[in-house]
Design a protein around this motif. Sequence first.
Motif, PDB file in Angstrom:
ATOM      1  N   PHE A  13       0.842  -1.193   0.000  1.00 18.51           N
ATOM      2  CA  PHE A  13       0.000   0.000   0.000  1.00 18.51           C
ATOM      3  C   PHE A  13       0.877   1.243   0.000  1.00 18.51           C
ATOM      4  O   PHE A  13       2.033   1.216   0.433  1.00 18.51           O
ATOM      5  CB  PHE A  13      -0.929   0.009   1.222  1.00 18.51           C
ATOM      6  N   LYS A  14       0.312   2.317  -0.511  1.00 22.34           N
ATOM      7  CA  LYS A  14       1.020   3.593  -0.535  1.00 22.34           C
ATOM      8  C   LYS A  14       0.536   4.441   0.628  1.00 22.34           C
ATOM      9  O   LYS A  14      -0.659   4.680   0.788  1.00 22.34           O
ATOM     10  CB  LYS A  14       0.780   4.317  -1.857  1.00 22.34           C
ATOM     11  N   SER A  15       1.481   4.887   1.451  1.00 29.15           N
ATOM     12  CA  SER A  15       1.178   5.722   2.604  1.00 29.15           C
ATOM     13  C   SER A  15       2.039   6.972   2.541  1.00 29.15           C
ATOM     14  O   SER A  15       3.275   6.882   2.513  1.00 29.15           O
ATOM     15  CB  SER A  15       1.458   4.951   3.908  1.00 29.15           C
ATOM     16  N   ASN A  16       1.401   8.139   2.490  1.00 29.92           N
ATOM     17  CA  ASN A  16       2.131   9.411   2.384  1.00 29.92           C
ATOM     18  C   ASN A  16       3.101   9.395   1.199  1.00 29.92           C
ATOM     19  O   ASN A  16       4.264   9.796   1.316  1.00 29.92           O
ATOM     20  CB  ASN A  16       2.884   9.709   3.684  1.00 29.92           C
ATOM     21  N   LYS A  17       2.605   8.877   0.074  1.00 27.08           N
ATOM     22  CA  LYS A  17       3.342   8.834  -1.194  1.00 27.08           C
ATOM     23  C   LYS A  17       4.516   7.862  -1.184  1.00 27.08           C
ATOM     24  O   LYS A  17       5.331   7.857  -2.109  1.00 27.08           O
ATOM     25  CB  LYS A  17       3.833  10.235  -1.581  1.00 27.08           C
ATOM     26  N   VAL A  18       4.620   7.028  -0.144  1.00 28.83           N
ATOM     27  CA  VAL A  18       5.685   6.026  -0.050  1.00 28.83           C
ATOM     28  C   VAL A  18       5.062   4.638  -0.129  1.00 28.83           C
ATOM     29  O   VAL A  18       4.095   4.341   0.576  1.00 28.83           O
ATOM     30  CB  VAL A  18       6.471   6.177   1.271  1.00 28.83           C
ATOM     31  N   MET A  19       5.612   3.776  -1.000  1.00 31.46           N
ATOM     32  CA  MET A  19       5.091   2.423  -1.123  1.00 31.46           C
ATOM     33  C   MET A  19       5.607   1.569   0.032  1.00 31.46           C
ATOM     34  O   MET A  19       6.806   1.542   0.319  1.00 31.46           O
ATOM     35  CB  MET A  19       5.516   1.802  -2.455  1.00 31.46           C
ATOM     36  N   VAL A  20       4.690   0.892   0.697  1.00 31.75           N
ATOM     37  CA  VAL A  20       5.013   0.054   1.846  1.00 31.75           C
ATOM     38  C   VAL A  20       4.637  -1.384   1.519  1.00 31.75           C
ATOM     39  O   VAL A  20       3.550  -1.654   1.002  1.00 31.75           O
ATOM     40  CB  VAL A  20       4.247   0.518   3.110  1.00 31.75           C
ATOM     41  N   ASN A  21       5.540  -2.308   1.815  1.00 35.06           N
ATOM     42  CA  ASN A  21       5.286  -3.732   1.618  1.00 35.06           C
ATOM     43  C   ASN A  21       5.412  -4.445   2.958  1.00 35.06           C
ATOM     44  O   ASN A  21       6.331  -4.167   3.737  1.00 35.06           O
ATOM     45  CB  ASN A  21       6.284  -4.334   0.629  1.00 35.06           C
ATOM     46  N   GLY A  22       4.506  -5.359   3.220  1.00 35.42           N
ATOM     47  CA  GLY A  22       4.570  -6.062   4.492  1.00 35.42           C
ATOM     48  C   GLY A  22       3.810  -7.367   4.477  1.00 35.42           C
ATOM     49  O   GLY A  22       3.175  -7.737   3.486  1.00 35.42           O
ATOM     50  N   ASP A  23       3.911  -8.074   5.596  1.00 35.06           N
ATOM     51  CA  ASP A  23       3.185  -9.324   5.800  1.00 35.06           C
ATOM     52  C   ASP A  23       1.986  -9.059   6.704  1.00 35.06           C
ATOM     53  O   ASP A  23       2.101  -8.338   7.706  1.00 35.06           O
ATOM     54  CB  ASP A  23       4.079 -10.372   6.473  1.00 35.06           C
ATOM     55  N   VAL A  24       0.866  -9.639   6.357  1.00 36.33           N
ATOM     56  CA  VAL A  24      -0.324  -9.519   7.202  1.00 36.33           C
ATOM     57  C   VAL A  24      -0.178 -10.505   8.359  1.00 36.33           C
ATOM     58  O   VAL A  24      -0.157 -11.721   8.161  1.00 36.33           O
ATOM     59  CB  VAL A  24      -1.609  -9.808   6.408  1.00 36.33           C
ATOM     60  N   MET A  25      -0.060  -9.977   9.565  1.00 36.54           N
ATOM     61  CA  MET A  25       0.132 -10.824  10.743  1.00 36.54           C
ATOM     62  C   MET A  25      -1.188 -11.422  11.223  1.00 36.54           C
ATOM     63  O   MET A  25      -1.235 -12.545  11.712  1.00 36.54           O
ATOM     64  CB  MET A  25       0.774 -10.011  11.873  1.00 36.54           C
ATOM     65  N   ARG A  26      -2.256 -10.649  11.070  1.00 36.11           N
ATOM     66  CA  ARG A  26      -3.588 -11.132  11.424  1.00 36.11           C
ATOM     67  C   ARG A  26      -4.615 -10.148  10.883  1.00 36.11           C
ATOM     68  O   ARG A  26      -4.297  -8.992  10.586  1.00 36.11           O
ATOM     69  CB  ARG A  26      -3.759 -11.276  12.943  1.00 36.11           C
ATOM     70  N   ILE A  91      -7.702 -10.498   1.919  1.00 34.47           N
ATOM     71  CA  ILE A  91      -6.679  -9.470   1.717  1.00 34.47           C
ATOM     72  C   ILE A  91      -6.542  -9.151   0.233  1.00 34.47           C
ATOM     73  O   ILE A  91      -6.315 -10.052  -0.581  1.00 34.47           O
ATOM     74  CB  ILE A  91      -5.324  -9.936   2.287  1.00 34.47           C
ATOM     75  N   PRO A  92      -6.658  -7.884  -0.151  1.00 38.84           N
ATOM     76  CA  PRO A  92      -6.537  -7.515  -1.572  1.00 38.84           C
ATOM     77  C   PRO A  92      -5.164  -7.881  -2.128  1.00 38.84           C
ATOM     78  O   PRO A  92      -4.145  -7.757  -1.438  1.00 38.84           O
ATOM     79  CB  PRO A  92      -6.728  -5.991  -1.555  1.00 38.84           C
ATOM     80  N   VAL A  93      -5.141  -8.324  -3.370  1.00 42.34           N
ATOM     81  CA  VAL A  93      -3.872  -8.700  -4.001  1.00 42.34           C
ATOM     82  C   VAL A  93      -3.241  -7.515  -4.720  1.00 42.34           C
ATOM     83  O   VAL A  93      -2.042  -7.525  -5.009  1.00 42.34           O
ATOM     84  CB  VAL A  93      -4.077  -9.875  -4.986  1.00 42.34           C
ATOM     85  N   THR A  94      -4.031  -6.500  -5.030  1.00 37.34           N
ATOM     86  CA  THR A  94      -3.497  -5.316  -5.700  1.00 37.34           C
ATOM     87  C   THR A  94      -3.058  -4.286  -4.666  1.00 37.34           C
ATOM     88  O   THR A  94      -3.554  -4.265  -3.534  1.00 37.34           O
ATOM     89  CB  THR A  94      -4.553  -4.685  -6.624  1.00 37.34           C
ATOM     90  N   ALA A  95      -2.114  -3.442  -5.060  1.00 36.83           N
ATOM     91  CA  ALA A  95      -1.615  -2.410  -4.152  1.00 36.83           C
ATOM     92  C   ALA A  95      -2.722  -1.413  -3.816  1.00 36.83           C
ATOM     93  O   ALA A  95      -3.538  -1.051  -4.671  1.00 36.83           O
ATOM     94  CB  ALA A  95      -0.426  -1.695  -4.774  1.00 36.83           C
ATOM     95  N   LEU A  96      -2.741  -0.967  -2.574  1.00 35.26           N
ATOM     96  CA  LEU A  96      -3.753  -0.034  -2.097  1.00 35.26           C
ATOM     97  C   LEU A  96      -3.144   1.347  -1.886  1.00 35.26           C
ATOM     98  O   LEU A  96      -1.925   1.492  -1.801  1.00 35.26           O
ATOM     99  CB  LEU A  96      -4.344  -0.537  -0.777  1.00 35.26           C
ATOM    100  N   VAL A  97      -4.005   2.328  -1.782  1.00 36.42           N
ATOM    101  CA  VAL A  97      -3.568   3.691  -1.480  1.00 36.42           C
ATOM    102  C   VAL A  97      -4.346   4.177  -0.263  1.00 36.42           C
ATOM    103  O   VAL A  97      -5.582   4.214  -0.284  1.00 36.42           O
ATOM    104  CB  VAL A  97      -3.801   4.648  -2.666  1.00 36.42           C
ATOM    105  N   ILE A  98      -3.627   4.519   0.796  1.00 36.69           N
ATOM    106  CA  ILE A  98      -4.281   5.074   1.978  1.00 36.69           C
ATOM    107  C   ILE A  98      -4.644   6.525   1.694  1.00 36.69           C
ATOM    108  O   ILE A  98      -3.779   7.318   1.309  1.00 36.69           O
ATOM    109  CB  ILE A  98      -3.354   4.984   3.207  1.00 36.69           C
ATOM    110  N   PRO A  99      -5.901   6.903   1.854  1.00 39.93           N
ATOM    111  CA  PRO A  99      -6.306   8.288   1.559  1.00 39.93           C
ATOM    112  C   PRO A  99      -5.536   9.298   2.402  1.00 39.93           C
ATOM    113  O   PRO A  99      -5.130   9.011   3.531  1.00 39.93           O
ATOM    114  CB  PRO A  99      -7.798   8.301   1.917  1.00 39.93           C
ATOM    115  N   ALA A 100      -5.332  10.474   1.837  1.00 39.28           N
ATOM    116  CA  ALA A 100      -4.685  11.549   2.586  1.00 39.28           C
ATOM    117  C   ALA A 100      -5.537  11.907   3.799  1.00 39.28           C
ATOM    118  O   ALA A 100      -6.762  12.006   3.703  1.00 39.28           O
ATOM    119  CB  ALA A 100      -4.489  12.766   1.695  1.00 39.28           C
TER     120      ALA A 100
END
Length: 207
Positions: A13-26, A91-100
Amino acid sequence: MNSELTMPTKLSFKSNKVMVNGDVMRAAIFARFMVAEVQTELTEKYYLIFYKNALIYGDQLDKVEKGSFIDKVLNEGIILDQKHPLLPVFIPVTALVIPAKNKLFNHLQRNYSLLEIPCIAASLDSFFPPEQLAKPIENIFFHYRRNGSFSNAYQSIHLLSGLSPSLEKISDLLHSREYSSYSRFYATSSISEIQKRTPYLQSSIAL
């Protein structure tokens, strides 16, 4: 068990214009909501809130405050841990964008009904101060009251105070005499009776 079922579920997902990658823990499912806890390679923890399968908002949190909406969902919701075979389904497979953050409430007003917005706002108490969340709810409350829709006015605040205990102060708006009949109804009626009268609340009252 097939090893593929235990592989980490990834989320980008993109947060504050930065792409973030991670593992879903739960992930935790509660009524129409889902909270996803995501851990990045730097061991940062993000909490993303979904409503009816759509991403509403999310951000990095050092800890989950006791009594917050996220805390409520993680303790009372249906939990899918990182090894649960159904976790990838939600969990969505496509990248998400967190709204401003400064545009979020305008986005909510364009895409959700006036009765849904208090429900959604209640889920954001880990990211916004209570005063900022209370303002749009008060606007909706007074909109309904001006138009004589006292039942909807009551529901808007009842949803908020019921879903997020940390925002219960706003329930002071309901203590006037004109809402006493609605207050008695919610206090004395069974869940099935409330659902018949206010079907919108059905998924918010019980899992």
